[in-house]
Scaffold this motif. Structure first.
Motif, PDB file in Angstrom:
ATOM      1  N   LEU A  53       0.719  -1.332  -0.008  1.00  0.00           N
ATOM      2  CA  LEU A  53       0.053  -0.038   0.014  1.00  0.00           C
ATOM      3  C   LEU A  53       0.637   1.319   0.044  1.00  0.00           C
ATOM      4  N   VAL A  54       2.008   1.208   0.789  1.00  0.00           N
ATOM      5  CA  VAL A  54       2.930   2.218   0.693  1.00  0.00           C
ATOM      6  C   VAL A  54       3.390   2.690  -0.547  1.00  0.00           C
ATOM      7  N   GLU A  55       3.605   1.621  -1.483  1.00  0.00           N
ATOM      8  CA  GLU A  55       4.146   1.661  -2.602  1.00  0.00           C
ATOM      9  C   GLU A  55       3.237   2.233  -3.640  1.00  0.00           C
ATOM     10  N   VAL A  56       1.939   1.882  -3.485  1.00  0.00           N
ATOM     11  CA  VAL A  56       0.738   2.483  -4.353  1.00  0.00           C
ATOM     12  C   VAL A  56       0.544   3.916  -4.137  1.00  0.00           C
ATOM     13  N   ILE A  57       0.836   4.248  -2.751  1.00  0.00           N
ATOM     14  CA  ILE A  57       0.857   5.791  -2.409  1.00  0.00           C
ATOM     15  C   ILE A  57       1.934   6.543  -2.911  1.00  0.00           C
ATOM     16  N   ASP A  58       3.158   5.747  -3.089  1.00  0.00           N
ATOM     17  CA  ASP A  58       4.113   6.627  -3.514  1.00  0.00           C
ATOM     18  C   ASP A  58       3.894   6.892  -5.016  1.00  0.00           C
ATOM     19  N   LEU A  59       3.293   5.794  -5.930  1.00  0.00           N
ATOM     20  CA  LEU A  59       2.989   6.080  -7.294  1.00  0.00           C
ATOM     21  C   LEU A  59       2.160   7.369  -7.345  1.00  0.00           C
ATOM     22  N   TYR A  60       1.066   7.337  -6.602  1.00  0.00           N
ATOM     23  CA  TYR A  60       0.081   8.443  -6.523  1.00  0.00           C
ATOM     24  C   TYR A  60       0.846   9.759  -6.244  1.00  0.00           C
ATOM     25  N   THR A  61       1.761   9.784  -5.368  1.00  0.00           N
ATOM     26  CA  THR A  61       2.461  10.795  -4.887  1.00  0.00           C
ATOM     27  C   THR A  61       3.399  11.632  -5.805  1.00  0.00           C
ATOM     28  N   VAL A 102      -0.432   3.277  11.323  1.00  0.00           N
ATOM     29  CA  VAL A 102       0.329   2.428  10.788  1.00  0.00           C
ATOM     30  C   VAL A 102       1.023   3.109   9.465  1.00  0.00           C
ATOM     31  N   LEU A 103       0.050   3.545   8.684  1.00  0.00           N
ATOM     32  CA  LEU A 103       0.511   4.355   7.366  1.00  0.00           C
ATOM     33  C   LEU A 103       1.200   5.371   7.638  1.00  0.00           C
ATOM     34  N   GLN A 104       1.124   6.464   8.824  1.00  0.00           N
ATOM     35  CA  GLN A 104       1.960   7.499   8.905  1.00  0.00           C
ATOM     36  C   GLN A 104       3.306   7.096   9.388  1.00  0.00           C
ATOM     37  N   ASN A 105       3.319   6.020  10.175  1.00  0.00           N
ATOM     38  CA  ASN A 105       4.648   5.454  10.454  1.00  0.00           C
ATOM     39  C   ASN A 105       5.445   4.988   9.414  1.00  0.00           C
ATOM     40  N   LEU A 106       4.685   4.185   8.473  1.00  0.00           N
ATOM     41  CA  LEU A 106       5.744   3.482   7.383  1.00  0.00           C
ATOM     42  C   LEU A 106       6.041   4.706   6.388  1.00  0.00           C
ATOM     43  N   LEU A 107       5.138   5.512   5.998  1.00  0.00           N
ATOM     44  CA  LEU A 107       5.593   6.650   5.163  1.00  0.00           C
ATOM     45  C   LEU A 107       6.842   7.599   5.650  1.00  0.00           C
ATOM     46  N   GLU A 108       6.542   7.781   7.050  1.00  0.00           N
ATOM     47  CA  GLU A 108       7.683   8.298   7.730  1.00  0.00           C
ATOM     48  C   GLU A 108       9.050   7.571   7.527  1.00  0.00           C
ATOM     49  N   LYS A 109       9.060   6.414   7.352  1.00  0.00           N
ATOM     50  CA  LYS A 109      10.305   5.554   7.296  1.00  0.00           C
ATOM     51  C   LYS A 109      10.554   5.567   5.665  1.00  0.00           C
ATOM     52  N   PHE A 110       9.375   5.517   5.009  1.00  0.00           N
ATOM     53  CA  PHE A 110       9.693   5.502   3.332  1.00  0.00           C
ATOM     54  C   PHE A 110      10.333   6.782   2.958  1.00  0.00           C
ATOM     55  N   TYR A 111       9.631   8.028   3.524  1.00  0.00           N
ATOM     56  CA  TYR A 111      10.020   9.279   3.190  1.00  0.00           C
ATOM     57  C   TYR A 111      10.757   9.948   4.190  1.00  0.00           C
ATOM     58  N   PRO A 112      11.902   9.602   4.769  1.00  0.00           N
ATOM     59  CA  PRO A 112      12.599  10.196   5.920  1.00  0.00           C
ATOM     60  C   PRO A 112      13.088  11.568   6.153  1.00  0.00           C
ATOM     61  N   ASP A 113      12.854  12.201   4.858  1.00  0.00           N
ATOM     62  CA  ASP A 113      12.986  13.704   4.691  1.00  0.00           C
ATOM     63  C   ASP A 113      11.598  14.601   4.577  1.00  0.00           C
ATOM     64  N   LYS A 114      10.579  13.555   4.922  1.00  0.00           N
ATOM     65  CA  LYS A 114       9.346  14.343   4.551  1.00  0.00           C
ATOM     66  C   LYS A 114       8.647  14.371   5.945  1.00  0.00           C
TER      67      LYS A 114
END
Length: 307
Positions: A53-61, A102-114
């Motif tokens: 799901l994080v990778e899907v969100i990355d595509l949309y982002t 959970v999404l917030q925490n995973l996205l923080e790891k996926f985008y450490p500078d965001k």
């Protein structure tokens, strides 16, 4: 019922194969701290469901950012950053708060500078005093119990890039908005907005909360399961409140337990189930992704919109 023509239905077994990138996973202790009362989520769920799901969100982002840049170039205007906004909806007690955290925490790891923000719409409920004044306290959670104009203005301020945007705070301990207390959102790169009302279309409105969403999720389950989880959570809240006189659930905790549970079942039937059937479930097909949960909060399949 989900119109099959609008969505691809993907089993858990297939969905888990879509994870390609090396997204850092949460620790067991961290995951435990993110799970809502009476919800269930394992590290296997994180790997199978949330990492793809994080990778899907990355595509949309990426598409969202590229479109904004191309639009600015086409119009010969300077590029103005604007946060990607993700909506998370579903019934009371279905587990949407866990999904959002959970999404917030995973996205923080996926985008450490965001900067990844999270907002629940409970703070935009009218206060209990205002609900009593309007004669709608028994309809708390229904569309008319929210100050939607304030929520829309908040989302607009965030989208146009205002640097420090205040929002009201709700306490589940006292079951009310905290008077004159606000939190501040500081220029998020991605904002997750979680609430039962975020996909609804209130009447006589020119703009809706969902108009600000760039990706939306609906957490779904059978009604019988949601009712069971709601009652189980109510009992757990009573147990936690038995030594807290200022807690909303304290009087239930020290009273007759069977009567309290009977009351909770009636509230489910007359308020939460009615709200779900009339106002929440009908918004399901506005979501880009539907996460379906079966018995014991097990996620068995997902529906992702084709268009």
């Amino acid at each position: 019922m989900i119109p099959n023509s609008n969505y691809y239905q993907i089993s858990r077994e297939e969905w888990r194969t879509f994870h390609q990138e090396d997204v850092p996973i949460l620790s067991e202790d961290k995951l435990e701290s993110l799970i809502s009362l009476n919800d269930k989520l394992s590290l296997a769920d994180v790997k199978d469901i949330y990492l793809p799901l994080v990778e899907v969100i990355d595509l949309y982002t990426k598409n969202y950012r590229n479109l904004r840049r191309m639009k600015s170039k086409f119009l010969d205007r300077p590029y103005e950053p604007s946060p990607m906004v993700i909506g998370v909806s579903g019934s009371v007690a279905v587990g949407k708060s866990t999904t959002a955290r959970v999404l917030q925490n995973l996205l923080e790891k996926f985008y450490p500078d965001k900067n990844i923000g999270l907002l629940t719409t409970d703070g935009f409920l009218y206060s209990n005093a205002e609900l009593i004044k309007r004669g709608i306290l028994t309809r708390k959670g229904f569309p008319e119990s929210y100050d939607m104009e304030k929520l829309i203005q908040f989302l607009l301020d965030v989208k146009i890039g205002k640097p420090h945007v205040k929002y009201p705070v709700y306490s589940h301990r006292i079951y009310d908005v905290i008077s004159d207390d606000y939190s501040v959102l500081h220029e998020p790169d991605i904002l997750i907005v979680e609430g039962i009302n975020v996909l609804q279309l209130p009447s006589n409105q020119q703009i809706y909360a969902s108009d600000f969403f760039d990706f939306s999720i609906y957490v779904d389950a059978e009604v019988e399961n949601i009712e069971k989880w709601y009652i189980e959570r109510f009992e757990m809240l009573m147990d936690l409140a038995k030594d807290q006189p200022d807690n909303y659930y304290y009087n239930y905790a020290i009273g007759d337990r069977d009567e309290a549970i009977a009351m909770a079942r009636e509230v489910w039937k007359s308020v939460n189930l009615k709200n779900l059937q009339e106002f929440i479930a009908p918004t399901m097909t506005r979501a880009d992704l539907i996460i379906h949960k079966s018995d014991n909060h097990h996620i068995d399949y997902l529906n992702i919109k084709k268009y």
